[in-house]
Scaffold this motif. Sequence first.
Motif, PDB file in Angstrom:
ATOM      1  N   ALA A  17     -35.644 -26.455  40.146  1.00  0.00           N
ATOM      2  CA  ALA A  17     -36.439 -25.159  40.490  1.00  0.00           C
ATOM      3  C   ALA A  17     -35.250 -23.919  40.125  1.00  0.00           C
ATOM      4  N   PRO A  18     -35.522 -22.881  39.591  1.00  0.00           N
ATOM      5  CA  PRO A  18     -34.642 -21.832  39.068  1.00  0.00           C
ATOM      6  C   PRO A  18     -33.916 -21.270  40.152  1.00  0.00           C
ATOM      7  N   MET A  19     -34.311 -21.251  41.501  1.00  0.00           N
ATOM      8  CA  MET A  19     -33.407 -20.698  42.637  1.00  0.00           C
ATOM      9  C   MET A  19     -32.585 -21.545  43.343  1.00  0.00           C
ATOM     10  N   ARG A  21     -29.456 -23.797  44.439  1.00  0.00           N
ATOM     11  CA  ARG A  21     -28.278 -23.266  44.501  1.00  0.00           C
ATOM     12  C   ARG A  21     -27.291 -24.341  43.395  1.00  0.00           C
ATOM     13  N   GLY A  40     -21.993 -22.541  53.518  1.00  0.00           N
ATOM     14  CA  GLY A  40     -23.342 -22.278  53.109  1.00  0.00           C
ATOM     15  C   GLY A  40     -23.443 -20.588  52.725  1.00  0.00           C
ATOM     16  N   ASN A  57     -18.296 -19.222  44.474  1.00  0.00           N
ATOM     17  CA  ASN A  57     -18.959 -20.246  45.199  1.00  0.00           C
ATOM     18  C   ASN A  57     -20.213 -20.602  44.853  1.00  0.00           C
ATOM     19  N   CYS A  59     -22.480 -22.183  46.181  1.00  0.00           N
ATOM     20  CA  CYS A  59     -23.401 -22.028  47.256  1.00  0.00           C
ATOM     21  C   CYS A  59     -24.335 -20.982  46.888  1.00  0.00           C
ATOM     22  N   LEU A  60     -23.773 -19.829  46.352  1.00  0.00           N
ATOM     23  CA  LEU A  60     -24.188 -18.500  46.259  1.00  0.00           C
ATOM     24  C   LEU A  60     -24.668 -18.058  44.937  1.00  0.00           C
ATOM     25  N   VAL A  61     -24.905 -19.319  43.983  1.00  0.00           N
ATOM     26  CA  VAL A  61     -25.200 -18.799  42.483  1.00  0.00           C
ATOM     27  C   VAL A  61     -26.521 -19.914  42.395  1.00  0.00           C
ATOM     28  N   PRO A  62     -27.605 -19.245  41.864  1.00  0.00           N
ATOM     29  CA  PRO A  62     -28.794 -19.661  41.601  1.00  0.00           C
ATOM     30  C   PRO A  62     -28.617 -20.470  40.489  1.00  0.00           C
ATOM     31  N   CYS A  64     -30.436 -20.655  37.647  1.00  0.00           N
ATOM     32  CA  CYS A  64     -31.044 -20.129  36.520  1.00  0.00           C
ATOM     33  C   CYS A  64     -30.173 -19.096  35.965  1.00  0.00           C
ATOM     34  N   GLN A  65     -29.099 -18.677  36.793  1.00  0.00           N
ATOM     35  CA  GLN A  65     -27.906 -17.882  36.048  1.00  0.00           C
ATOM     36  C   GLN A  65     -27.039 -18.702  35.349  1.00  0.00           C
TER      37      GLN A  65
END
Lengths: 153, 278
Positions: A17-19, A21, A40, A57, A59-62, A64-65
């Motif tokens: 899933a793109p979002m 983490r 988190g 971090n 935990c803060l990077v989706p 997809c990026q």
Amino acid sequence: MSVQLNINNKDYVVEVAPMKRLLDVLREDIGLTGTKEGCGEGECGACSVFIDGSVVNSCLVPVCQTNGSKITTVEGLSNNELSKLQQAFIDCNAAQCGICIPGMLIAAQALLDLNPNPSRGEIREAIAGNLCRCTGYMKIVDAIEIAATANKG
Amino acid sequence: MNTVYSVKELNEAYKILSQESVKVIAGGTDLMVFYSSGLSLPKKILDIWQLNELRNINEEGDYLKIGSLCTYTQLINDERVKHFAPCLVSASKTIGAVQIQNRGTLGGNIVNGSPAGDSLPVLAAFDVKLEIGSLNGIRQVPFNSFYTGYRQTVLAENELLLGILLPKQKDREKSEFYKVGTRAAQAISKVVIAFRAIVNAEKKIEFIAIGLGSVAPTVIRATKTETLLNGAEITFDLIEQARVQLSQEIVPIDDIRSTEHYRRVVTGNLIAKFLRVF
């Protein structure tokens, strides 16, 4: 979505899933569980990894990026044998429960990459985003200082 | 399942913004915290992280033009920002720690609109102009009329924040940024304040601007205190008057990080600290 990642110099393609983490992709889809989840919410730094050379971090990077990015996790710091930094953590007894240590190692490596000869103040600032609830930080700072000294030799 | 549009060009972003109802994500340091805490993901997300054209910093006459996707790390290390807006560098250094500074963006801080956003008092004190784009073209909005209420802005659904125009700090001008928080790194501020002033050799204040965060529903300018100080000579009495005026002018609240009383007292102390430098 299909995401291409180069993690610790090995290529992966994952269907996720793109979002999702990056932290969860590393742990669940890739099976690299060295990267830990603490808070988190970007406060504790336990999930620190390098993305294209920058410490973040995870935990803060989706995910997809990160398509096409080069990721380095704590597993990528050693190349068959422990790095000087990892050995210094062992020599200084810098780990107690250990949960923060992968993030500490990544943050410390990020510092040493930019500044091979840091002061203790610079070391403390570099790990300001990494919380340890056991050690009181002194032995961690000692370890990073010793690793930096070893770099010089 | 949610849809994420990851765009690489501004026009693609404009088209999606004009056709769909999307939530824009940049570095994710605010939004990902919301989603991790259980808030459900929006159905449609516009990911602008790859819009490299919004990562530029340029000098344009009397202004420094800073793209909205510039990270705090980029601001901290940029020689032009250090020279023309040292206050913005000081503010960027207090945001999170290196992991957040590598990912969080100036545009994100502005659009997220938290009253505690650490860069915002600097932008208020510098009267920056925001450049906002859409399929209809580019418009400029003064930063000090961007917020209409708590986390409310004049940004329309089809618009994207492109960057800021920051007037270069003048040679005679002095600026300071103070953050009061539980610790230097990571902590969300109790009070955050930015000052700019030109004071002559006779200690007369020729110009002063004061931007404040965490003491009202939005970032604010202390216009009454500025009026009191503009044109006045810095004396012990004036400093005491400014301390009282500023602590009365703000509208802080009691919350998890601090109390109304503490915020009023410490804000008064900060203006006194700044004026004593001259």
